[in-house]
Design a protein around this motif. Structure first.
Motif, PDB file in Angstrom:
ATOM      1  N   GLY A  37      71.610  38.243  19.514  1.00 29.10           N
ATOM      2  CA  GLY A  37      71.456  38.068  20.955  1.00 29.10           C
ATOM      3  C   GLY A  37      70.161  37.430  21.401  1.00 29.10           C
ATOM      4  O   GLY A  37      69.854  37.433  22.602  1.00 29.10           O
ATOM      5  N   TYR A  38      69.388  36.868  20.467  1.00 27.29           N
ATOM      6  CA  TYR A  38      68.126  36.230  20.826  1.00 27.29           C
ATOM      7  C   TYR A  38      68.314  34.725  21.015  1.00 27.29           C
ATOM      8  O   TYR A  38      69.255  34.125  20.470  1.00 27.29           O
ATOM      9  N   ARG A  39      67.395  34.140  21.720  1.00 26.48           N
ATOM     10  CA  ARG A  39      67.332  32.681  21.872  1.00 26.48           C
ATOM     11  C   ARG A  39      66.314  32.169  20.864  1.00 26.48           C
ATOM     12  O   ARG A  39      65.126  32.460  20.955  1.00 26.48           O
ATOM     13  N   ALA A  40      66.763  31.418  19.871  1.00 25.93           N
ATOM     14  CA  ALA A  40      65.881  30.887  18.829  1.00 25.93           C
ATOM     15  C   ALA A  40      65.431  29.485  19.202  1.00 25.93           C
ATOM     16  O   ALA A  40      66.248  28.641  19.583  1.00 25.93           O
ATOM     17  N   VAL A  41      64.117  29.245  19.112  1.00 27.26           N
ATOM     18  CA  VAL A  41      63.567  27.917  19.395  1.00 27.26           C
ATOM     19  C   VAL A  41      62.619  27.531  18.257  1.00 27.26           C
ATOM     20  O   VAL A  41      62.122  28.390  17.534  1.00 27.26           O
ATOM     21  N   PHE A  42      62.392  26.231  18.133  1.00 28.22           N
ATOM     22  CA  PHE A  42      61.435  25.715  17.148  1.00 28.22           C
ATOM     23  C   PHE A  42      60.144  25.311  17.854  1.00 28.22           C
ATOM     24  O   PHE A  42      60.175  24.784  18.971  1.00 28.22           O
ATOM     25  N   GLU A  43      59.032  25.557  17.176  1.00 32.18           N
ATOM     26  CA  GLU A  43      57.772  24.924  17.581  1.00 32.18           C
ATOM     27  C   GLU A  43      57.954  23.414  17.409  1.00 32.18           C
ATOM     28  O   GLU A  43      58.661  22.963  16.506  1.00 32.18           O
ATOM     29  N   ALA A  44      57.352  22.619  18.291  1.00 36.60           N
ATOM     30  CA  ALA A  44      57.664  21.194  18.392  1.00 36.60           C
ATOM     31  C   ALA A  44      57.531  20.448  17.065  1.00 36.60           C
ATOM     32  O   ALA A  44      58.408  19.660  16.691  1.00 36.60           O
ATOM     33  N   GLU A  45      56.443  20.686  16.314  1.00 37.36           N
ATOM     34  CA  GLU A  45      56.274  19.980  15.044  1.00 37.36           C
ATOM     35  C   GLU A  45      57.311  20.434  14.029  1.00 37.36           C
ATOM     36  O   GLU A  45      57.798  19.636  13.224  1.00 37.36           O
ATOM     37  N   THR A  46      57.653  21.716  14.057  1.00 40.85           N
ATOM     38  CA  THR A  46      58.693  22.218  13.159  1.00 40.85           C
ATOM     39  C   THR A  46      59.997  21.475  13.391  1.00 40.85           C
ATOM     40  O   THR A  46      60.707  21.112  12.442  1.00 40.85           O
ATOM     41  N   ALA A  47      60.331  21.233  14.652  1.00 37.25           N
ATOM     42  CA  ALA A  47      61.596  20.569  14.995  1.00 37.25           C
ATOM     43  C   ALA A  47      61.692  19.170  14.402  1.00 37.25           C
ATOM     44  O   ALA A  47      62.794  18.674  14.145  1.00 37.25           O
ATOM     45  N   THR A  48      60.542  18.524  14.160  1.00 40.11           N
ATOM     46  CA  THR A  48      60.566  17.148  13.643  1.00 40.11           C
ATOM     47  C   THR A  48      60.814  17.077  12.141  1.00 40.11           C
ATOM     48  O   THR A  48      61.171  16.013  11.631  1.00 40.11           O
ATOM     49  N   HIS A  49      60.620  18.196  11.417  1.00 44.70           N
ATOM     50  CA  HIS A  49      60.753  18.100   9.958  1.00 44.70           C
ATOM     51  C   HIS A  49      61.756  19.070   9.357  1.00 44.70           C
ATOM     52  O   HIS A  49      62.025  19.006   8.151  1.00 44.70           O
ATOM     53  N   VAL A  50      62.321  19.960  10.157  1.00 43.99           N
ATOM     54  CA  VAL A  50      63.341  20.879   9.650  1.00 43.99           C
ATOM     55  C   VAL A  50      64.714  20.333  10.026  1.00 43.99           C
ATOM     56  O   VAL A  50      64.962  20.008  11.184  1.00 43.99           O
ATOM     57  N   GLY A  51      65.595  20.230   9.040  1.00 42.58           N
ATOM     58  CA  GLY A  51      66.907  19.642   9.256  1.00 42.58           C
ATOM     59  C   GLY A  51      67.934  20.630   9.756  1.00 42.58           C
ATOM     60  O   GLY A  51      68.992  20.799   9.131  1.00 42.58           O
ATOM     61  N   VAL A  52      67.640  21.292  10.857  1.00 44.37           N
ATOM     62  CA  VAL A  52      68.579  22.225  11.482  1.00 44.37           C
ATOM     63  C   VAL A  52      68.790  21.751  12.913  1.00 44.37           C
ATOM     64  O   VAL A  52      67.854  21.731  13.712  1.00 44.37           O
ATOM     65  N   ASP A  53      70.025  21.353  13.225  1.00 44.91           N
ATOM     66  CA  ASP A  53      70.313  20.779  14.539  1.00 44.91           C
ATOM     67  C   ASP A  53      70.640  21.869  15.555  1.00 44.91           C
ATOM     68  O   ASP A  53      70.965  23.007  15.220  1.00 44.91           O
TER      69      ASP A  53
END
Length: 300
Positions: A37-53
């Protein structure tokens, strides 16, 4: 009238760069959080190198303002980087170890989901850690200010001669020191560079700051622990290519007469551990205190 539903809590993920095979465990954590039930978000730099859409990206500032908790996947270096930035927001941090030592990222990756479940269900040990704040003064004017989770290190350049440093504590002269440099460390940093330079281990709850000379010219220059209420001033008296590092982030080009004024930061960071976590267990595991030589000379 029916009660309004509670807003969905946001949990941010911060993941170390260039980590082979990291996408699968990150995806598992995202699915676990969403399922709970949580909202999961990426830190901005993490979003650029982790292959999870399909995961929203946030800046550090947005995480600090909105996130309930941040999960850090990597080594202690990854934790240091984000902890410094989130300290002023007082965002609790959970560390999952995908590095080598992992004093701060202490949850093994093969136990991450059960441990996260325990912590998020309230079965957690919260541990508060102090930080250092350091200001660089040149001719009495501040030219830089930063915080450190582990340590503030004043050091000579590679190939340069010894640095000569004048150290005062709370306005009282302590010593002039000729050495390769000086480490000023929090209790958290006492297991890092300060330890390798011969400094003592300080329990994280101890209200102290440790000063550890690096290869001092006078062998009588020994580490000393002062109250963490102290203001420590390190003045550059002599030497070439002297720099100051905040958790190994370098500010270079210090000049003779520059002063580094170090004190306890008003902010703290909070680590969340699974229930039953023990600092002494971490020391035994990471420093191999539980090992002893067998008859064939190997550690076991």
């Amino acid at each position: 009238m029916p009660a309004s539903p509670e807003p969905q809590q946001t949990i941010a993920l911060v993941v170390r760069h260039n980590t082979a095979g990291i996408d699968e465990p990150v995806r598992a954590i995202v699915d676990f959080l969403r399922g709970a039930g949580y909202r999961a978000v990426f830190e901005a730099e993490t979003a650029t190198h982790v292959g999870v859409d399909g995961v929203e990206a946030m800046s550090v500032e947005q995480i600090g303002e909105q996130a309930h908790t941040a999960i850090v996947i990597g080594g202690d270096g990854t934790m240091l980087g984000i902890a410094r930035q989130l300290a002023r927001y007082h965002t609790p941090l959970i560390g999952i170890n995908q590095g080598r030592l992992g004093f701060m990222t202490d949850i093994p990756i093969d136990r991450m989901l059960p441990a996260l479940g325990e912590i998020l269900n309230g079965k957690a040990t919260a541990e508060e850690r102090s930080l250092l704040e350091a200001r660089i003064l040149r001719e009495g004017k501040q030219i830089h200010c930063s915080v450190a989770v582990n340590d503030v290190v004043v050091a000579r350049g590679t190939g340069a001669g010894m640095a000569e440093l004048k150290v005062t504590v709370d306005g009282q002269f302590m010593y002039n020191q000729r050495s390769d440099g000086l480490i000023v460390s929090t209790p958290t940093g006492s297991t890092a560079y300060a330890l390798s330079a011969g400094g003592p281990l300080l329990h994280p709850t101890l209200a102290g700051t440790v000063l550890v000379p690096i290869a001092p010219h006078a062998l009588s220059n020994r580490p000393i622990v002062v109250p963490d209420t102290s203001e420590i001033v390190v003045e550059i008296m002599n030497g070439r290519d002297i720099s100051v590092n905040f958790d190994m982030q370098t500010v270079a080009s210090l000049q003779h007469g520059d002063q580094i004024v170090i004190s306890r930061s008003p902010d703290t960071i909070t680590f969340l551990h699974p229930e039953g976590w023990s600092y002494y267990h971490t020391l035994r595991e990471k420093l191999h205190w539980n090992e002893y030589p067998s008859s064939d000379g190997k550690l076991k």
